[in-house]
Structure formats: structure tokens, C-alpha cells
Write a protein that holds these residues in place. Structure first.
Motif, PDB file in Angstrom:
ATOM      1  N   GLY A  61       0.809  -1.209   0.000  1.00 15.01           N
ATOM      2  CA  GLY A  61       0.000   0.000   0.000  1.00 15.01           C
ATOM      3  C   GLY A  61       0.838   1.254   0.000  1.00 15.01           C
ATOM      4  O   GLY A  61       1.899   1.309  -0.632  1.00 15.01           O
ATOM      5  N   VAL A  62       0.379   2.232   0.753  1.00 16.06           N
ATOM      6  CA  VAL A  62       1.026   3.550   0.787  1.00 16.06           C
ATOM      7  C   VAL A  62       1.335   3.912   2.238  1.00 16.06           C
ATOM      8  O   VAL A  62       0.484   3.752   3.123  1.00 16.06           O
ATOM      9  CB  VAL A  62       0.128   4.625   0.153  1.00 16.06           C
ATOM     10  N   TYR A  63       2.558   4.382   2.469  1.00 16.77           N
ATOM     11  CA  TYR A  63       2.991   4.831   3.791  1.00 16.77           C
ATOM     12  C   TYR A  63       3.301   6.316   3.689  1.00 16.77           C
ATOM     13  O   TYR A  63       4.165   6.741   2.906  1.00 16.77           O
ATOM     14  CB  TYR A  63       4.218   4.054   4.239  1.00 16.77           C
ATOM     15  N   SER A  64       2.577   7.127   4.482  1.00 16.65           N
ATOM     16  CA  SER A  64       2.770   8.576   4.456  1.00 16.65           C
ATOM     17  C   SER A  64       3.635   8.995   5.632  1.00 16.65           C
ATOM     18  O   SER A  64       3.193   8.987   6.788  1.00 16.65           O
ATOM     19  CB  SER A  64       1.407   9.282   4.524  1.00 16.65           C
ATOM     20  N   THR A  65       4.901   9.340   5.335  1.00 17.05           N
ATOM     21  CA  THR A  65       5.835   9.784   6.364  1.00 17.05           C
ATOM     22  C   THR A  65       5.704  11.290   6.541  1.00 17.05           C
ATOM     23  O   THR A  65       5.870  12.051   5.581  1.00 17.05           O
ATOM     24  CB  THR A  65       7.285   9.443   5.974  1.00 17.05           C
ATOM     25  N   GLN A  66       5.373  11.720   7.758  1.00 10.63           N
ATOM     26  CA  GLN A  66       5.159  13.144   7.982  1.00 10.63           C
ATOM     27  C   GLN A  66       6.402  13.949   7.601  1.00 10.63           C
ATOM     28  O   GLN A  66       7.525  13.588   7.936  1.00 10.63           O
ATOM     29  CB  GLN A  66       4.808  13.385   9.463  1.00 10.63           C
ATOM     30  N   ASN A  67       6.180  15.031   6.874  1.00  7.42           N
ATOM     31  CA  ASN A  67       7.215  15.949   6.368  1.00  7.42           C
ATOM     32  C   ASN A  67       7.947  15.415   5.144  1.00  7.42           C
ATOM     33  O   ASN A  67       8.756  16.144   4.561  1.00  7.42           O
ATOM     34  CB  ASN A  67       8.251  16.297   7.449  1.00  7.42           C
ATOM     35  N   PHE A  68       7.679  14.140   4.754  1.00  7.34           N
ATOM     36  CA  PHE A  68       8.407  13.587   3.622  1.00  7.34           C
ATOM     37  C   PHE A  68       7.490  13.075   2.503  1.00  7.34           C
ATOM     38  O   PHE A  68       7.974  12.590   1.491  1.00  7.34           O
ATOM     39  CB  PHE A  68       9.305  12.436   4.080  1.00  7.34           C
ATOM     40  N   GLY A  69       6.220  13.143   2.677  1.00  4.86           N
ATOM     41  CA  GLY A  69       5.312  12.685   1.634  1.00  4.86           C
ATOM     42  C   GLY A  69       5.024  11.192   1.718  1.00  4.86           C
ATOM     43  O   GLY A  69       5.402  10.507   2.680  1.00  4.86           O
ATOM     44  N   ALA A  72       5.359   4.018  -1.675  1.00  2.19           N
ATOM     45  CA  ALA A  72       4.849   2.652  -1.650  1.00  2.19           C
ATOM     46  C   ALA A  72       5.478   1.862  -0.510  1.00  2.19           C
ATOM     47  O   ALA A  72       6.648   2.060  -0.167  1.00  2.19           O
ATOM     48  CB  ALA A  72       5.126   1.971  -2.986  1.00  2.19           C
ATOM     49  N   ALA A  73       4.701   0.958   0.091  1.00  2.00           N
ATOM     50  CA  ALA A  73       5.174   0.143   1.203  1.00  2.00           C
ATOM     51  C   ALA A  73       4.631  -1.269   1.046  1.00  2.00           C
ATOM     52  O   ALA A  73       3.645  -1.510   0.357  1.00  2.00           O
ATOM     53  CB  ALA A  73       4.728   0.740   2.536  1.00  2.00           C
ATOM     54  N   GLY A  90       1.448  -9.754  14.663  1.00  2.00           N
ATOM     55  CA  GLY A  90       2.728  -9.104  14.438  1.00  2.00           C
ATOM     56  C   GLY A  90       2.887  -8.791  12.960  1.00  2.00           C
ATOM     57  O   GLY A  90       2.474  -9.582  12.099  1.00  2.00           O
ATOM     58  N   ALA A  91       3.466  -7.637  12.655  1.00  2.00           N
ATOM     59  CA  ALA A  91       3.632  -7.223  11.262  1.00  2.00           C
ATOM     60  C   ALA A  91       4.969  -6.515  11.093  1.00  2.00           C
ATOM     61  O   ALA A  91       5.491  -5.898  12.032  1.00  2.00           O
ATOM     62  CB  ALA A  91       2.489  -6.305  10.824  1.00  2.00           C
ATOM     63  N   ALA A  92       5.508  -6.618   9.895  1.00  2.00           N
ATOM     64  CA  ALA A  92       6.757  -5.934   9.556  1.00  2.00           C
ATOM     65  C   ALA A  92       6.662  -5.448   8.123  1.00  2.00           C
ATOM     66  O   ALA A  92       6.154  -6.159   7.245  1.00  2.00           O
ATOM     67  CB  ALA A  92       7.954  -6.862   9.725  1.00  2.00           C
ATOM     68  N   GLY A  93       7.124  -4.231   7.898  1.00  2.00           N
ATOM     69  CA  GLY A  93       7.051  -3.648   6.562  1.00  2.00           C
ATOM     70  C   GLY A  93       8.192  -2.699   6.301  1.00  2.00           C
ATOM     71  O   GLY A  93       8.962  -2.340   7.207  1.00  2.00           O
ATOM     72  N   THR A  94       8.283  -2.260   5.057  1.00  2.00           N
ATOM     73  CA  THR A  94       9.358  -1.346   4.668  1.00  2.00           C
ATOM     74  C   THR A  94       8.879  -0.423   3.555  1.00  2.00           C
ATOM     75  O   THR A  94       7.957  -0.759   2.799  1.00  2.00           O
ATOM     76  CB  THR A  94      10.598  -2.126   4.205  1.00  2.00           C
ATOM     77  N   THR A  95       9.490   0.747   3.491  1.00  2.00           N
ATOM     78  CA  THR A  95       9.205   1.710   2.449  1.00  2.00           C
ATOM     79  C   THR A  95      10.456   2.561   2.215  1.00  2.00           C
ATOM     80  O   THR A  95      11.393   2.536   3.029  1.00  2.00           O
ATOM     81  CB  THR A  95       8.017   2.612   2.828  1.00  2.00           C
ATOM     82  N   LYS A  96      10.489   3.286   1.119  1.00  2.00           N
ATOM     83  CA  LYS A  96      11.595   4.200   0.821  1.00  2.00           C
ATOM     84  C   LYS A  96      11.091   5.635   0.877  1.00  2.00           C
ATOM     85  O   LYS A  96      10.084   5.964   0.249  1.00  2.00           O
ATOM     86  CB  LYS A  96      12.199   3.899  -0.549  1.00  2.00           C
ATOM     87  N   VAL A  97      11.791   6.475   1.636  1.00  2.00           N
ATOM     88  CA  VAL A  97      11.379   7.853   1.860  1.00  2.00           C
ATOM     89  C   VAL A  97      12.319   8.787   1.104  1.00  2.00           C
ATOM     90  O   VAL A  97      13.540   8.632   1.153  1.00  2.00           O
ATOM     91  CB  VAL A  97      11.395   8.183   3.368  1.00  2.00           C
ATOM     92  N   SER A  98      11.732   9.769   0.431  1.00  2.00           N
ATOM     93  CA  SER A  98      12.526  10.732  -0.343  1.00  2.00           C
ATOM     94  C   SER A  98      12.547  12.090   0.365  1.00  2.00           C
ATOM     95  O   SER A  98      11.549  12.503   0.964  1.00  2.00           O
ATOM     96  CB  SER A  98      11.920  10.890  -1.744  1.00  2.00           C
ATOM     97  N   ASP A  99      13.687  12.776   0.291  1.00  2.00           N
ATOM     98  CA  ASP A  99      13.796  14.130   0.860  1.00  2.00           C
ATOM     99  C   ASP A  99      13.791  15.189  -0.231  1.00  2.00           C
ATOM    100  O   ASP A  99      14.378  16.267  -0.075  1.00  2.00           O
ATOM    101  CB  ASP A  99      15.057  14.251   1.721  1.00  2.00           C
ATOM    102  N   GLN A 202       2.942  11.862  13.027  1.00  2.00           N
ATOM    103  CA  GLN A 202       1.820  10.981  12.724  1.00  2.00           C
ATOM    104  C   GLN A 202       2.029  10.460  11.299  1.00  2.00           C
ATOM    105  O   GLN A 202       2.034  11.226  10.345  1.00  2.00           O
ATOM    106  CB  GLN A 202       0.501  11.752  12.804  1.00  2.00           C
ATOM    107  N   ASN A 203       2.186   9.163  11.181  1.00  2.00           N
ATOM    108  CA  ASN A 203       2.515   8.561   9.895  1.00  2.00           C
ATOM    109  C   ASN A 203       1.440   7.540   9.532  1.00  2.00           C
ATOM    110  O   ASN A 203       1.385   6.443  10.090  1.00  2.00           O
ATOM    111  CB  ASN A 203       3.882   7.890   9.968  1.00  2.00           C
ATOM    112  N   VAL A 204       0.583   7.925   8.607  1.00  2.00           N
ATOM    113  CA  VAL A 204      -0.593   7.127   8.259  1.00  2.00           C
ATOM    114  C   VAL A 204      -0.231   6.115   7.178  1.00  2.00           C
ATOM    115  O   VAL A 204       0.442   6.442   6.194  1.00  2.00           O
ATOM    116  CB  VAL A 204      -1.751   8.029   7.791  1.00  2.00           C
ATOM    117  N   GLU A 205      -0.688   4.913   7.377  1.00  2.00           N
ATOM    118  CA  GLU A 205      -0.436   3.811   6.444  1.00  2.00           C
ATOM    119  C   GLU A 205      -1.767   3.232   5.970  1.00  2.00           C
ATOM    120  O   GLU A 205      -2.657   2.955   6.767  1.00  2.00           O
ATOM    121  CB  GLU A 205       0.387   2.729   7.144  1.00  2.00           C
ATOM    122  N   LEU A 206      -1.909   3.059   4.671  1.00  2.00           N
ATOM    123  CA  LEU A 206      -3.091   2.431   4.083  1.00  2.00           C
ATOM    124  C   LEU A 206      -2.622   1.280   3.209  1.00  2.00           C
ATOM    125  O   LEU A 206      -1.816   1.480   2.288  1.00  2.00           O
ATOM    126  CB  LEU A 206      -3.875   3.437   3.246  1.00  2.00           C
TER     127      LEU A 206
END
Length: 214
Positions: A61-69, A72-73, A90-99, A202-206
Motif C-alpha cells: 500500500g502507501v505509507y505517508s511519512t510526515q514531512n516527507f510525503g 509505496a510500502a 505481528g507485522a513488519a514492513g518497509t518503504t523508501k522515503v525521499s527528501d 503521525q505517519n498514516v499507512e493504508l
């Protein structure tokens, strides 16, 4: 002279009553019954239904990192259903954050590269709250389940490891007894030290995924 006559009448009435009443056999059936049922008891074996207490799933889905937009996750989850109402997951996930947004203001940006990997894991307690059905047409329905969950874990990002609290809500639609479609929305809350200042984010994940139960 009348006493013997009364005795004779009483004996005659008793004999008539005995002839009129049906005789019963030792098994309780009437001797005059034409057909005596002989039904043998059968040993019934109850069907064994699978418990399906364990759940393994994939999600994306989509992971919204505050201040970074948003980016995909994806990840994995494993759950154990304690009862029909409560489960542990239990859950584990990963995403790539751009600056990229910071590079427009700060020369060189914040990260050493264009993106930074964010890895998160959590352990939650969930509760099923709204069972229902999803109808496809007028003749086919699939069971559904709305649930809420909350828990905590860790988030690793930009060389930092943050304690994380997460809360969420989701819905699960059972295509089969052992297979379900699932959609989750969560808020991952942690404190991030950005440019020398610690901020609670606050980092919202869908996400949506597939679940296999066994």
C-alpha cells in the motif's frame, strides 16, 4: 346368601378387565402390536471443522511519512486468533522515503542519497467488532469482519530507531474459509529527530493484502 353372588360378580369383572387390557412384552412393546420396530442405534461421528486460528498475510500500500510525503510500502503479517473476538498480530514492513521537498530548500538535502529506507515492525492486539456480509449480486454473499487494533513496536529510519505506537482499523472479507481479502488503515506515531529538533510525527499507512488461515 348374597355374599357369594357379589364375589362371583367381582371375579367376573376382574377377569373381563384382564382380557380387555393389552399384554406387554419384556421390551415394553404390546403383545397385540402388529409390527414391533427394531431400530439399531448408530454411532455418529461428528465432523471435524478446521480451527483456522493462525493467519499469514502479505500486504502492500502507501505509507505517508510526515514531512516527507507518501511512498509505496509492503510487508508481511502473522496473527493468532485467541477467540472469535480477540487476536494477536505481528507485522513488519518497509518503504523508501525521499527528501526531495527538503532539497528544494537545503542544498544537498537531509539524506546522503536521494532516498532512505524506513523499516517498521509492531505487535498488536486486535478485536473484531462488526461482523457482517458483503453481497455480490442477489445470490452470493461473503462473510466480512470489521476490526480495530492497537499496539507498539519500533521504526528504523535515517540512522535512528524510534519506539512506535500504532492504532488502526480494518475490514476482512472471507472469500473462502481459509482465504480472505483485507484492507487496513493505521497511524504510526513516533518521535523523530529532524535537523536537531525532536518532533512527534503521525505517519498514516493504508494497505491492502491477502490472508491465508490455517
Amino acid at each position: 346368601m348374597r355374599q357369594p353372588a357379589f364375589k362371583t360378580l367381582a371375579m367376573a369383572l376382574a377377569a373381563g378387565a384382564a382380557l380387555a387390557s393389552p399384554a406387554f412384552a419384556a421390551d415394553g412393546s404390546s403383545a397385540d402390536q402388529a409390527i414391533v420396530p427394531q431400530v439399531d442405534r448408530r454411532d455418529l461421528k461428528l465432523p471435524k471443522f478446521p480451527n483456522n486460528d493462525f493467519e499469514v498475510g502479505l500486504f502492500g500500500g502507501v505509507y505517508s511519512t510526515q514531512n516527507f510525503g507518501s511512498s509505496a510500502a509492503g510487508g508481511l503479517r502473522l496473527a493468532y486468533h485467541i477467540t472469535e473476538d480477540f487476536f494477536v498480530e505481528g507485522a513488519a514492513g518497509t518503504t523508501k522515503v525521499s527528501d526531495e521537498a527538503f532539497r528544494r530548500i537545503l542544498p544537498g538535502g537531509i539524506f546522503t542519497g536521494d532516498t532512505e529506507k524506513l523499516i517498521y515492525s509492531n505487535l498488536n492486539i486486535g478485536m473484531n467488532v462488526l461482523p457482517g456480509e458483503v453481497f455480490l449480486g442477489s445470490s452470493y454473499a461473503m462473510p466480512s469482519q470489521v476490526f480495530i487494533l492497537a499496539g507498539g513496536g519500533t521504526t528504523r529510519f535515517n540512522g535512528q530507531r524510534m519506539q512506535t505506537v500504532d492504532v488502526g482499523v480494518g475490514v476482512k472479507v472471507y472469500v473462502k474459509d481459509w482465504f480472505a481479502l483485507r484492507v487496513d488503515m493505521r497511524d504510526n506515531i513516533y518521535t523523530l529527530d529532524l535537523l536537531g529538533k525532536r518532533d512527534r510525527t503521525q505517519n498514516v499507512e493504508l494497505n491492502a493484502g491477502l490472508s491465508f488461515l490455517f
